[in-house]
Scaffold this active site. Structure first.
Site, PDB file in Angstrom:
ATOM      1  N   LYS A   1       4.648  -3.443  -5.585  1.00  0.00           N
ATOM      2  CA  LYS A   1       3.784  -4.468  -6.182  1.00  0.00           C
ATOM      3  C   LYS A   1       3.677  -5.680  -5.259  1.00  0.00           C
ATOM      4  CE  LYS A   1       2.132  -4.664  -9.877  1.00  0.00           C
ATOM      5  NZ  LYS A   1       0.752  -4.337 -10.319  1.00  0.00           N
TER       6      LYS A   1
ATOM      7  N   TYR B   1       9.364  -0.135  -7.561  1.00  0.00           N
ATOM      8  CA  TYR B   1       8.288  -0.738  -8.354  1.00  0.00           C
ATOM      9  C   TYR B   1       7.937  -2.136  -7.854  1.00  0.00           C
ATOM     10  CZ  TYR B   1       6.284  -3.324 -12.312  1.00  0.00           C
ATOM     11  OH  TYR B   1       5.516  -4.152 -13.092  1.00  0.00           O
TER      12      TYR B   1
END
Length: 492
Positions: A241, A237
């Site tokens: 990002k 994640y």
């Protein structure tokens, strides 16, 4: 700041991605409630067609509890009229070129009308499949940037990232942008195109091997975690990002770019009413498990600062940053929106508050009896936690396995069930460990400067509060957040 936030939103056409996600809904409700004269909101939703997008808008956004204040103030019919006049649901997907918008006439209208682009769309699963994480968080962010650059009246792109792109570490983390190819491991080279090709090659190999969909999914999850850790990030994640931020920073050209990095987002503090939340968000899984009597021990340092921030404060900060930087050609500014620097709360404090709450107001079991909780054990290192799990659960499980071998007719189901639970618990702890033992503090100098700039217009613009110093954490958790979880998530 030349105009206050309400004035700024007036007569603006805004594209918002990420609906019907939690933060996007809070933003849409805020805009409609505070500035009904917003010109238009294009709301990008994953849907097969316009009709399906409209159904999602109604069912998953407008008709939920979050909009009850607007519904009570305006009445059902007037609210429907406001939504019909101001919101255009757009079926699309940021992982696709032109955001997956197929209607060419609609595309041209959007490019000619949109003033502000707000990208909230993301996949937030820590161990997301690498292909999906790259598709949405990395190249999806680039697709939004490319779309924004085609908007002839585009004044600003506001991208919502996460403060935890910094990796698990200690110290003070500044509001600094990434440079292209920056790696956190110090001894590896990071090339986003290489990562993309590696992912495609692995996916192709798995498909040629006739792997099941479950096997492909797990392999892609493992690949994401492996690549993230190789380059110094704790999970897929935050890695994807960070890559998305790099691409936006490199290719933005003169488009004003603001990146808002929230910390752990919690229920609303005040608006549209206290305690609204949807789903279990980060720390909420721990709170609910404790309240249900399932958390006898947990991996957490009681002195670790948990950087929490209510959702309405995040939205207020987003609107304030857009107001401040709209039209500032060529700028790129990072804003940390959190509490650890200004008003820290520790895991130990949260543990005490949660224990007091569920002791006084226990949850109710299915049989109608109250669930009695004990304070439980906090273990501050992975070594201590692993030893506790071994002595408390794994050794009894081994005995159960031996009993299953000797007496195979009676214990098999219990052994398999307990084994699955322990494996699941250990996997969750491994995923959350970087945050539970996190020693960093997020500097918010840019955000504090923005708050100070707003002081001169505070009387005109008092409904856009995002100062974490105003939060009493014990009061907020006991009287707002935990009751909100019980009401809106557990439905008790």
């Amino acid at each position: 700041m030349e105009s206050n936030c309400v004035q700024f939103l007036g007569n603006k056409t805004i594209l918002i991605t990420g609906a019907p996600g939690f933060l996007a809904k809070v933003l849409v409700e805020k805009i409609l409630r505070l500035q009904p004269n917003v010109k238009k909101i294009y709301l990008l939703l994953r849907a097969a067609d316009t009709k399906a997008a409209m159904q999602r808008l109604r069912r998953e956004v407008v008709e939920i509890d979050l909009f009850k204040v607007l519904r009570n103030d305006l009445g059902e019919e007037n609210l429907n009229d406001l939504v019909r006049e101001n919101i255009v649901p757009v079926p699309g997907d940021i992982s696709i070129h032109n955001l997956g918008v197929k209607d060419s006439d609609l595309l041209q209208r959007m490019w000619s009308e949109i003033d502000i682009i707000i990208n909230i769309a993301a996949t937030t699963n820590f161990d997301e499949r690498y292909d999906i994480g790259l598709g949405i968080n990395t190249f999806g962010a680039l697709n939004v940037l490319k779309f924004a650059k085609k908007c002839v009246n585009g004044q600003l792109l506001l991208h919502v990232s996460t403060a935890y792109v910094c990796r698990e570490n200690s110290g003070l983390f500044l509001e600094k942008p990434f440079t292209m190819g920056q790696t956190l491991s110090g001894d590896t080279k990071l090339d986003i195109n290489v990562e993309f090709e590696l992912m495609k090659q692995k996916l192709k190999e798995l498909q040629h091997q006739d792997c099941s969909e479950q096997e492909i999914s797990q392999s892609m999850k493992d690949l994401g975690m492996t690549r993230a850790k190789l380059h110094g990030w704790p999970n897929t994640y935050v890695f994807t990002k960070a890559l998305g931020e790099m691409l936006m920073g490199k290719y933005r050209e003169n488009l004003p770019l603001v990146i808002v990095r929230p910390t752990m987002i919690t229920s609303t503090l005040a608006e549209p009413f206290p305690g609204w939340i949807e789903g279990l968000r980060t720390i909420d899984s721990v709170i609910v498990a404790y309240g249900k009597g399932r958390l006898k021990c947990f991996l957490a340092d009681p002195n670790t600062v948990l950087d929490l921030i209510p959702a309405d404060m995040v939205v207020n900060a987003m609107i304030a940053t857009a107001t401040a930087h709209s039209g500032e050609s060529g700028i790129q500014t990072i804003y940390h929106v959190g509490s650890s620097f200004q008003n820290p709360v520790t895991f130990g404090q949260l543990h005490e508050t949660t224990a007091r709450y569920f002791t006084k107001k226990p949850l109710v079991a299915r049989n109608g009896s109250p669930i009695i909780v004990t304070k439980g054990t906090l273990l501050s290192t992975m070594g201590q936690f692993s030893l506790y799990i071994t002595l408390r659960y794994k050794l009894p499980l081994l005995i159960l396995r031996l009993m299953n071998i000797i007496y195979p007719w009676g214990q098999g189901d219990k052994y398999n069930d307990d084994s699955r639970k322990i494996k699941l618990a250990m996997r969750l702890v491994e995923l959350y460990q970087p945050y539970l033992l996190f020693k960093g503090i997020f500097d918010d100098l840019n955000t504090e400067r923005l708050r100070r700039r707003r002081q001169s217009i505070k009387e005109l613009d008092g409904s856009f509060e995002f100062d974490p110093k105003s939060i009493n954490w014990d009061d907020y958790m006991a009287n707002t957040h935990i009751p909100g979880l019980i009401t809106h998530v557990l439905k008790q």
